[in-house]
Structures are given as structure tokens and as C-alpha cells.
Design an enzyme around this catalytic site. Structure first.
Site, PDB file in Angstrom:
ATOM      1  N   HIS A 147       0.828  -1.224   0.000  1.00  0.00           N
ATOM      2  CA  HIS A 147       0.000   0.000   0.000  1.00  0.00           C
ATOM      3  C   HIS A 147       0.855   1.263   0.000  1.00  0.00           C
ATOM      4  CE1 HIS A 147      -3.351  -2.683   1.264  1.00  0.00           C
ATOM      5  NE2 HIS A 147      -2.409  -3.236   2.025  1.00  0.00           N
ATOM      6  N   SER A 156      15.127  21.043 -17.499  1.00  0.00           N
ATOM      7  CA  SER A 156      13.937  21.847 -17.753  1.00  0.00           C
ATOM      8  C   SER A 156      14.349  23.131 -18.452  1.00  0.00           C
ATOM      9  CB  SER A 156      13.251  22.174 -16.426  1.00  0.00           C
ATOM     10  OG  SER A 156      12.484  23.351 -16.551  1.00  0.00           O
ATOM     11  N   LYS A 180      16.399  21.477 -12.330  1.00  0.00           N
ATOM     12  CA  LYS A 180      15.733  20.212 -12.591  1.00  0.00           C
ATOM     13  C   LYS A 180      16.597  19.166 -13.303  1.00  0.00           C
ATOM     14  CE  LYS A 180      11.459  19.746 -12.658  1.00  0.00           C
ATOM     15  NZ  LYS A 180      10.529  18.976 -11.879  1.00  0.00           N
ATOM     16  N   GLU A 209       9.850   7.846 -17.684  1.00  0.00           N
ATOM     17  CA  GLU A 209       8.458   8.279 -17.895  1.00  0.00           C
ATOM     18  C   GLU A 209       7.973   7.894 -19.287  1.00  0.00           C
ATOM     19  OE1 GLU A 209       7.910  12.480 -16.808  1.00  0.00           O
ATOM     20  OE2 GLU A 209       9.558  12.201 -15.415  1.00  0.00           O
TER      21      GLU A 209
END
Ligand code: ARG
Length: 459
Positions: free
Chosen positions: A155, A276, A282, A289
Site C-alpha cells: 500500500h 527543464s 531540474k 516516464e
């Protein structure tokens, strides 16, 4: 005029040519198509179905076309519809009338099934090899981290301590199963269907076994209708690919999570991250992804082809031409995904100190504390309750179980003794889990050895 133009009075509408032509994508099958035709023509010559001299001319002509196609020298013709008619048209242009005998006893319906089966076999073997490389990389990480403790989760809540090796070996199991699925997909494709004709076989005495032998197929198909109507072998590849992408995607999700400032379990290599355009600080895990994202299109192709097939009466229908783009794009996506994932994984830095620290938070030794009391003779359900109360107490005091004194522990249950402190250390929690399949280093070593043996096994 079209190769099939004899009974037509009008030329095909330009819109139709453009709509139904598949050469823009099935040109990718030229290797399989020409190799298949060489085998067919060879057999036709050997059996005396066409004159031996013509068969020789055909084979030589096809070999030339194959060479030119490999060298990228052929301009495929849209109005010749598909790869099959392109090759036949070219052949006849090059060698003359003998070329017109190539299609004896054959239909594009069995031809396209043959080509895609040959293509699927290569795709399966390639994928198996890529999975083996990935599994190899995982085994290396596992071997180096038998003792690297990290929190295991359920969980998304810290549950019990495990090791990084154990976590990696979970993925090894998944990818071994994937390899098995591609090996089964290979077997499904490994059936030679020429001789099915358009749907009802053929009147010529084709030697189907000989063609299977020439092309390296294990066996021949048993039913001509099924021979041209079946696309299960592609669906097997697509479903194996969908499941494999699902595994990659879960792994990517974990890497993305572990790479966050909140977790800091891993550091992605600069070479596999991106920046970025606005935020100078970043470093984003775009590669992971994108693999996660591309999983969607692979699922889509599986669903797409299942849907194409579901309403088709036997035998061949043109709807089935839709199989190829789904198949090719799935293969490309999977190959890229596996290749870039394995390369990325090899460069990931695991922050072992952060993982180990993470393991001792969140009462990951609470189950072991209950097991300790059970060892001292307490029933598990009673022990569970006692430790639950201990945890509540610790939460109030902002302490971990191991921060409590023996006196404090004894207030909750008299069975606690000095040895509890060793018993609840993270190392001890992992080492005690030493049944087969559990995270104790000796058991994970066994799992590593078994996986290595499985890799060596040809399936
Ligand atoms: N281009 C077709 C396909 O991909 C080849 C088979 C065509 N057969 C036919 N009878 N139209 O399915």
C-alpha cells in the site's frame, strides 16, 4: 494494369489505390517475402510443377531483387499495392515470362501469413535476447546487494525490511516469465502455411514439407482455412509485449519514485535524464516516464488487433491487413523500450545509506517483534495486539521500537528479554527470513543461481 486486372473494365480509383495500398508499411517484409518466394519456386521446380529452367531463373531473379532491396536500391510502387505484388511485378520486369510462373499454387493470403510468421519468429528471438541482457544486468545488481537493506512496501506504506537484491530478483522473475512468453509466441509462429492457397489448398501437388524445411519451420499447418485466417501468433507476440511493457512500466514507476527528493533511493545518471527549459535545478527522469507512457500504445495495438479479428468470418478478409502496423509499431516500441531501459538501469546509482536508513523507520520490525513474543510462547494474535499497543505508545513518544528500554517493553509484556534488541535489528529481520523465496541473503543467492541456470536453458 493490375496483376489481377483481367476481369476489370475500369482502372482503380486513385482514392482506392491510396486507401488500400499497404506497401508503405509492408515493404518491411521484403526479406521474408522474397526468401519465402525463393523456397516456393525451388520446390515448384523440384516437383516439376513448373519447368526447372524457369525455377532457376526465378530464384536468380529473386536473389538479385533481394540484394537490391537490402541495399535500399528499390523504389516500391504504390499502385502495385503490397510487397507481394511489388516483388512479383519487379521479377517479371527483370526476367520476363518465367516470372509469371512464380505465383503457381499460391495466394497472397497464404503468402502474407507466411511472411508475418517468419517476421514474428525473428522478432521473438530478438526480444528473448534483449530480455536476457536485461536479466543479466539485474543479476549483477542483485549479486552486489545481497546485504543492502531497504524497506519493502505494501500500500506504499513501509512494511518489512528486505534487500535491494531481493527487490531486483522480483523483476528477474517477471522478465524470465516474459522470455518464456516470447519463446511460446515463437512456437506459435513456427508453422508453415504455404499450400493453404487462397483458402482451400491447391490442386498442384505442392511439397509443403520441403518448403517448411527450406525455410526452417518446425511443422506445416493442418487446415487451409485456418492457415490464412489465423493471426493468433501475432496476438501472442502483442500480448507478450503488452505484459513485458507492463513490467518495464512498473519498474520505471519505481525508479521515478525512488529518484524523487522525498525518497532519494537512487540517482539517475546525467546521461539518462533531462533538464527543464525554465527551472535550472531540474533533472527529470524522462526516459523512465516515456517507457511508462509508451506502454499505453502497446496495449492499444493488442486491443486493436483483437478487435479487428473478433468479427471476421473465415477465411481471409482485407481487415487483416491492419495487423501489420500494430505489429511493427509494437516491435519497435518494445525493442526501444528494452534497449534504453537496460542501458539506463546499468547507470543508476543506488543510495544504499538512504535505503538502509529508510528501512528502520515506519516500524518495519513490528512483525518481527510479534514473532519474538511467539517464540517466547505467546499466541500470535495476542502478540499482534501487544505490539500494536507498543507501536501506538511509540507514536505518542515519537520513538522507534528499538528506542524503548527493556523495562518499558516489559510493561507491555513480561516475556520480553534482553535478546529482543538483537532480534529486532534490520539485519536480523532480513536474515531470519530464510525459507525458499524469502529475502535472507543465502536464499536470494539461491534464487540468483537458479535464475542463471534458467538463462542457460534454451527453451
Ligand atoms: N496486403 C494484404 C495483407 O496485408 C495481402 C493479402 C491480400 N490478399 C487479398 N486477397 N487481397 O493482408
Amino acid at each position: 494494369m493490375k496483376l489481377w486486372g483481367g476481369r476489370f473494365e475500369k482502372a482503380t480509383d486513385g482514392l482506392v489505390d491510396d486507401f488500400h495500398s499497404s506497401i508503405s508499411f509492408d515493404k518491411r517484409l521484403f526479406e521474408q517475402d522474397i526468401t519465402g518466394s525463393i523456397a516456393h519456386a525451388t520446390m515448384l521446380g523440384e516437383e516439376g510443377i513448373i519447368p526447372a529452367a524457369d525455377a532457376e531463373k526465378i530464384v536468380a531473379g529473386l536473389k538479385d531483387i533481394l540484394e537490391d532491396a537490402r541495399a535500399g536500391k528499390i523504389e516500391w510502387m504504390v499502385d502495385a499495392e503490397d510487397i507481394h505484388m511489388n516483388v512479383e511485378t519487379l521479377l517479371t520486369q527483370r526476367i520476363g515470362d518465367a516470372g509469371k510462373r512464380l505465383h503457381t499454387g499460391r495466394s497472397r493470403n497464404d503468402q502474407v501469413a507466411l511472411d508475418t510468421r517468419m517476421y514474428a519468429k525473428v522478432a521473438c528471438r530478438d526480444t528473448e535476447a534483449m530480455l536476457e541482457e536485461l536479466i543479466d544486468a539485474l543479476l549483477t545488481i542483485a549479486q552486489e546487494n545481497l546485504h543492502t537493506i531497504m524497506p519493502g512496501y505494501t500500500h506504499m506504506q513501509k512494511a518489512q525490511p528486505i534487500t535491494l537484491a531481493h527487490h531486483m530478483m522480483a523483476y528477474v522473475q517477471m522478465f524470465l516469465r516474459d522470455r518464456n512468453r516470447f519463446s511460446n509466441a515463437y512456437k506459435a509462429a513456427d508453422v508453415m502455411v504455404l499450400g493453404s492457397g487462397a483458402l482451400a489448398g491447391t490442386t498442384y501437388p505442392l511439397n509443403r514439407e520441403r518448403v517448411a524445411e527450406l525455410l526452417g519451420f518446425e511443422k506445416i499447418s493442418e487446415n487451409s482455412l485456418d492457415g490464412v485466417a489465423d493471426r493468433d501468433y501475432m496476438l501472442d507476440y502483442l500480448s507478450a509485449a503488452a505484459i513485458c511493457m507492463m513490467h518495464l512500466s512498473r519498474f520505471c514507476e519505481e525508479l521515478i519514485l525512488w529518484n524523487t527528493n522525498e525518497f532519494r533511493f537512487v540517482e539517475m545518471d546525467d546521461a539518462f535524464a533531462t533538464g527543464s527549459s525554465i527551472m535550472p535545478q531540474k533533472k527529470n527522469p524522462d526516459v523512465a516516464e516515456l517507457i511508462r507512457g509508451k506502454t499505453g500504445r502497446v496495449y492499444g495495438h493488442l486491443m486493436g488487433l483483437l478487435t479487428v479479428m473478433k468479427g471476421l468470418p473465415l477465411a481471409y478478409n482485407k481487415d487483416m491487413q491492419e495487423d501489420k502496423e500494430a505489429f511493427f509499431d509494437t516491435r519497435d516500441t518494445l525493442v526501444k523500450g528494452l534497449t534504453v531501459f537496460t542501458a539506463m538501469l546499468k547507470t543508476v546509482t543506488f543510495r544504499k545509506d538512504v535505503m538502509e536508513r529508510g528501512a528502520s523507520g515506519g516500524f518495519t520490525n513490528a512483525t518481527d517483534c510479534a514473532d519474538y513474543l511467539v517464540k517466547k510462547g505467546v499466541a500470535f494474535r495476542d502478540a499482534h495486539k501487544v505490539v500494536g499497543e507498543l507501536v501506538a505508545h511509540c507514536l505518542n513518544e515519537n520513538k522507534a521500537l528499538l528506542d524503548l528500554t527493556l523495562e518499558e517493553l516489559k510493561q507491555f509484556h513480561p516475556a520480553f528479554e534482553q535478546d529482543v534488541f538483537d532480534d529486532l535489528s534490520m539485519i536480523s529481520c532480513v536474515e531470519k527470513r530464510k525459507i525458499p523465496g524469502a529475502p535472507a541473503p543465502e536464499m536470494v543467492q539461491r534464487a540468483i543461481n537458479a535464475a542463471k541456470a534458467a538463462l542457460k536453458n534454451d527453451q
